[in-house]
Design an enzyme around this catalytic site. Structure first.
Site, mmCIF file in Angstrom:
data_model
loop_
_atom_site.group_PDB
_atom_site.id
_atom_site.type_symbol
_atom_site.label_atom_id
_atom_site.label_comp_id
_atom_site.label_asym_id
_atom_site.label_seq_id
_atom_site.Cartn_x
_atom_site.Cartn_y
_atom_site.Cartn_z
ATOM 1 N N HIS A 172 0.815 -1.226 0.000
ATOM 2 C CA HIS A 172 0.000 0.000 0.000
ATOM 3 C C HIS A 172 0.845 1.271 0.000
ATOM 4 O O HIS A 172 0.317 2.361 -0.209
ATOM 5 C CB HIS A 172 -0.961 0.022 1.196
ATOM 6 C CG HIS A 172 -1.967 -1.082 1.157
ATOM 7 N ND1 HIS A 172 -2.828 -1.258 0.091
ATOM 8 C CD2 HIS A 172 -2.237 -2.095 2.027
ATOM 9 C CE1 HIS A 172 -3.583 -2.325 0.317
ATOM 10 N NE2 HIS A 172 -3.248 -2.852 1.477
ATOM 11 N N ASP A 208 -2.223 -10.569 -2.474
ATOM 12 C CA ASP A 208 -2.832 -10.133 -1.221
ATOM 13 C C ASP A 208 -4.324 -9.866 -1.484
ATOM 14 O O ASP A 208 -4.716 -9.559 -2.617
ATOM 15 C CB ASP A 208 -2.143 -8.861 -0.719
ATOM 16 C CG ASP A 208 -2.617 -8.409 0.656
ATOM 17 O OD1 ASP A 208 -1.988 -8.815 1.647
ATOM 18 O OD2 ASP A 208 -3.616 -7.651 0.724
ATOM 19 N N HIS A 210 -6.015 -7.345 -0.680
ATOM 20 C CA HIS A 210 -6.245 -5.940 -1.018
ATOM 21 C C HIS A 210 -5.473 -5.543 -2.269
ATOM 22 O O HIS A 210 -4.399 -6.078 -2.545
ATOM 23 C CB HIS A 210 -5.788 -5.036 0.132
ATOM 24 C CG HIS A 210 -6.454 -5.325 1.443
ATOM 25 N ND1 HIS A 210 -5.897 -6.166 2.386
ATOM 26 C CD2 HIS A 210 -7.630 -4.895 1.957
ATOM 27 C CE1 HIS A 210 -6.700 -6.235 3.435
ATOM 28 N NE2 HIS A 210 -7.764 -5.478 3.202
HETATM 29 N N1 Q9C Z 1 -11.584 -3.198 9.433
HETATM 30 C C1 Q9C Z 1 -2.517 -5.261 4.106
HETATM 31 O O1 Q9C Z 1 -3.140 -6.294 4.034
HETATM 32 N N2 Q9C Z 1 -8.071 -1.238 6.710
HETATM 33 N N3 Q9C Z 1 -3.086 -4.119 4.491
HETATM 34 C C2 Q9C Z 1 -8.459 -2.225 7.672
HETATM 35 C C3 Q9C Z 1 -10.235 -3.259 8.982
HETATM 36 C C4 Q9C Z 1 -6.687 -1.305 6.310
HETATM 37 C C5 Q9C Z 1 -4.482 -4.028 4.793
HETATM 38 C C6 Q9C Z 1 -9.879 -2.091 8.084
HETATM 39 C C7 Q9C Z 1 -6.344 -2.604 5.636
HETATM 40 C C8 Q9C Z 1 -4.899 -2.663 5.228
HETATM 41 C C9 Q9C Z 1 -1.057 -5.241 3.825
HETATM 42 ZN ZN ZN Z 2 -4.082 -7.151 2.496
#
Ligand code: Q9C
Ligand code: ZN
Length: 373
Positions: A172, A208, A210
């Site tokens: 990210h 991943d 995301h």
């Molecule tokens: N309710 C990676 O997997 N938002 N990052 C989380 C949870 C951020 C994920 C909300 C998610 C970031 C590297």
């Molecule tokens: Zn992720």
């Protein structure tokens, strides 16, 4: 397969993150990397080594030096400014509409990094889910060295594949931005180092849960790094504002970016079909090395994911990616269901080596359950 790991991640010992204004237990915790390390050690087929230091140059090859300076000084500024917080999180983010009507030139000249640490965190940050603590910078530098040492094993050490147990994760983080539990973009730094050192094209395969907005941003206009990502559709999941199918790159990078967003509840079969498309897209461009951004937040029990994958499919995904016949620099990104993390990593990496996978009798599911969002 060799595993690169450093205990320096332990200083990024966060306990909480904020989610929509509420303090919740952290998802991206130190225990994640310790569980993966423990299960790979127990397997016996994953010799482990520590990273070597690679300095600033590979980082500033993809990141703004200002981001590096901010991350290096942020915690001491929190202390110096007497801010009574257990972790640094932003006060205000510069929403792009704040500058509507101003020219890019005017924004560049007039909008600057403030002094207050809560403002600086907004200037450089994407969201409030990436808490920064005393040990964050050293940990983030360690994760970059882990990634670059995995690159060394593949480019200089003759390894077909190497696994970097990066923590914190990276995908990210954009050129001038941290966020989403990520501080430096380990995979982008690795891909950049590979193109520089080989003079060849590189692909990043991001599996991943995301979308890797940072990796996409860094290589958006680049013809030498093809970015292919399978992820949750941003209409419903973080990072919300990037990750759609029609984002294909611009300039030299036109056609070099492929996003494959999937619906909630995606099954093993849905996922493998996406993996096949991703692999075909990577195979269609030259290059001897693939950087894999490996996340296990696609797992059915992940506390922040909404896919339905099982451990067996990771073995098959590893196998199919290896079938590209390219060398692999495999770097850990997310994955938050702690009881399954080690086994999922072991399944993926054994698949990538063409070895069978049988569950370990003890490792894996323990008494500690999923952590709520
Ligand atoms: N309710 C990676 O997997 N938002 N990052 C989380 C949870 C951020 C994920 C909300 C998610 C970031 C590297
Ligand atoms: Zn992720």
């Amino acid at each position: 397969m060799q595993v690169v790991y450093t205990p320096s991640h332990l200083g990024h010992d966060i306990t909480h993150e904020t989610f929509m204004g509420v303090l919740v237990p952290a998802n991206e915790v130190a225990e994640r990397a310790e569980i993966i390390r423990g299960v790979l050690d127990a397997d016996g087929g994953f010799p482990r080594r520590e990273p070597t230091e690679h300095g600033d140059a590979p980082i500033t090859a993809v990141h703004d030096p200002g981001l590096v300076r901010f991350l290096a000084s942020a915690w001491s500024e929190v202390s110096r400014q007497g801010i009574p917080r257990a972790f640094l999180s932003a006060d205000t983010y510069p929403n792009r509409s704040m500058f509507e009507g101003m020219s890019d030139d005017a924004v560049g000249r007039l909008v600057r990094e403030p002094e207050f640490a809560g403002g600086r965190a907004g200037f450089w940050g994407l969201d409030s889910a990436a808490p920064l603590v005393a040990g964050t910078y050293v940990a983030a530098r360690g994760a970059v060295d882990v990634a670059l040492t995995a690159v060394d094993l593949v480019l200089d050490g003759g390894a077909t594949a190497a696994y970097g147990l990066c923590r914190p994760p990276g995908h990210h983080a954009a050129r001038s931005m941290y966020g989403g539990y990520c501080f430096f973009n380990n995979a982008a730094i690795a891909a950049q180092a590979i193109t520089e050192r080989t003079g060849e094209r590189v692909a990043i395969l991001d599996v991943d849960f995301h979308h890797g907005n940072g990796s996409q941003q860094i290589f958006w206009r680049r013809g030498d790094v093809r970015y292919v990502s399978i992820h949750a559709h941003p209409d419903r999941q973080y990072p919300y504002f990037l990750g759609r199918e029609d984002e294909t790159g611009e300039g030299e990078g036109a056609g070099e970016n492929l996003n494959i967003p999937l619906a909630a509840g995606a099954t093993n079969d849905d996922y493998l079909a996406a993996v096949d498309l991703a692999c075909e897209t990577i195979a269609a461009a030259p290059g001897a090395v693939v950087v894999v951004s490996l996340g296990f937040d696609t797992y059915g029990l992940d506390p922040i994911g909404d896919f339905a994958l099982t451990t067996d499919v990771y073995h098959e995904v590893g196998r199919r990616v290896a079938a590209l016949g390219r060398r692999m620099v495999i770097l850990q990104e997310g994955g938050y269901h702690r009881p399954s993390l080690g086994e999922n990593a072991r399944a993926w990496l054994r698949g990538a080596e063409g070895r069978p996978f049988e569950p370990l009798p003890v490792a894996g599911f323990g008494p500690s359950g999923a952590v709520a969002e």
